[in-house]
Design a protein around this motif. Structure first.
Motif: not given
Length: 320
Positions: A36-63
């Motif tokens: 989002f800051i360096k805008k590398a390659s134009g954010a992929n519409h599949i990659l970015t939500p997948t990365l965010c979802l995995i991070w959220v689920l990992s945090i919930v799993h840890w909690i």
């Protein structure tokens, strides 16, 4: 074989997971900065939500793991073993369900990446997709079985077929997609060499990064399968480690490929492309003409742009 007690394994797993979640969070922030800051390659519409979802689920799993540890060791330490060994607890079912979902999401993106590399060839992806569907079914049905089982822990005979099938099918999906992508990339390289066309030398390093990440996750799944079938509590440590390894490998590969792409190309080969004139180095190609996802692997198949299939090798070659 000597084994850790369930209490010791639970605490060890929580410490390791805490460290890994911290590492994943740092890498996740770096990826978002890149996207989002360096805008590398134009954010992929599949990659970015997948990365965010995995991070959220990992945090919930840890909690969930923190809450389970608090209940077992602080709220009712006299019955900690009883609490930790009972899969009928709601939080235990939530823990398994979240882990299953993380795996299913990550496997989905692996199949998506393979689908892009194979230029939307549904026949090449038939077997991985079947494995992925079976993984989802066994993961979520296994979670329901965990909640319904009233004794025996996760090593209970009713749960073993579902859990073993889930790990095995996820491993099969990972291995199949890895082999398919590696085969497609190497085949394209062979065709380029036969045609006398040079490459920038970035393909093999990118492929090595791809294989390293796939090997790390595959080895963790194999270790999880072995320890679970042996019925030892060490499997709890590997289970929590694997849930965070998914996110770490997913984000670290994005960063490693981005750094590899930022290195200046050493190639000066000039090629003539239909409808585009001469192309020398990287300057003759408009990167916006061929969106590469979140991370460039510039000209992974360098001068084979006349073949539409080769263009998709530039898209989404990002292992987890």
């Amino acid at each position: 074989m000597s084994d850790l007690s369930l209490q010791r394994a639970t605490l060890t797993a929580l410490v390791i997971e805490t460290f890994n979640v911290g590492a994943f969070t740092i890498l996740f922030g770096a990826c978002l900065h890149l996207i989002f800051i360096k805008k590398a390659s134009g954010a992929n519409h599949i990659l970015t939500p997948t990365l965010c979802l995995i991070w959220v689920l990992s945090i919930v799993h840890w909690i969930v793991d923190i809450v389970r540890a608090r209940i077992a060791f602080v709220d009712d330490p006299a019955h900690d073993l009883l609490y930790l060994s009972s899969p009928a607890q709601p939080l235990d079912g939530a823990k398994i369900g979240i882990y299953s979902t993380i795996t299913i999401v990550a496997d989905f993106f692996m199949i998506y990446r393979c689908w892009m590399v194979w230029n939307h060839n549904v026949y090449a992806l038939a077997l991985p997709v079947l494995c992925w569907v079976a993984t989802a079914v066994t993961g979520w049905v296994g979670t329901a079985e965990v909640v319904l089982t009233q004794k025996g822990g996760i090593f209970h005979a009713n749960l073993q077929p579902w859990i073993i099938s889930f790990f095995s099918l996820s491993l099969a999906t990972n291995v199949l997609c890895t082999l398919l992508v590696a085969y497609k990339v190497l085949l394209s390289q062979i065709r380029l060499r036969r045609s006398g066309t040079e490459s920038t030398g970035r393909v093999i390093p990118a492929l090595i990064i791809f294989l390293e990440s796939a090997a790390l996750y595959s080895l963790s799944l194999i270790a999880l399968l072995v320890t679970y079938q042996l019925g030892i509590n060490t499997s709890f440590i590997i289970l929590d480690l694997t849930s965070s390894v998914i996110g770490i490998t997913f984000s670290s590969i994005i960063l490693r490929l981005s750094m590899a792409d930022s290195k200046p190309s050493q190639s000066t080969t000039t090629a003539s492309l239909p409808g585009r004139g001469n192309v020398s180095g990287l300057g003759g190609i408009d990167p916006n003409s061929y969106p590469l996802g979140t991370v460039h692997i510039s000209r992974l198949v360098r001068d084979d742009w006349s073949n539409p299939k080769a263009r998709h090798l530039e898209s989404g070659v990002l292992p987890r």
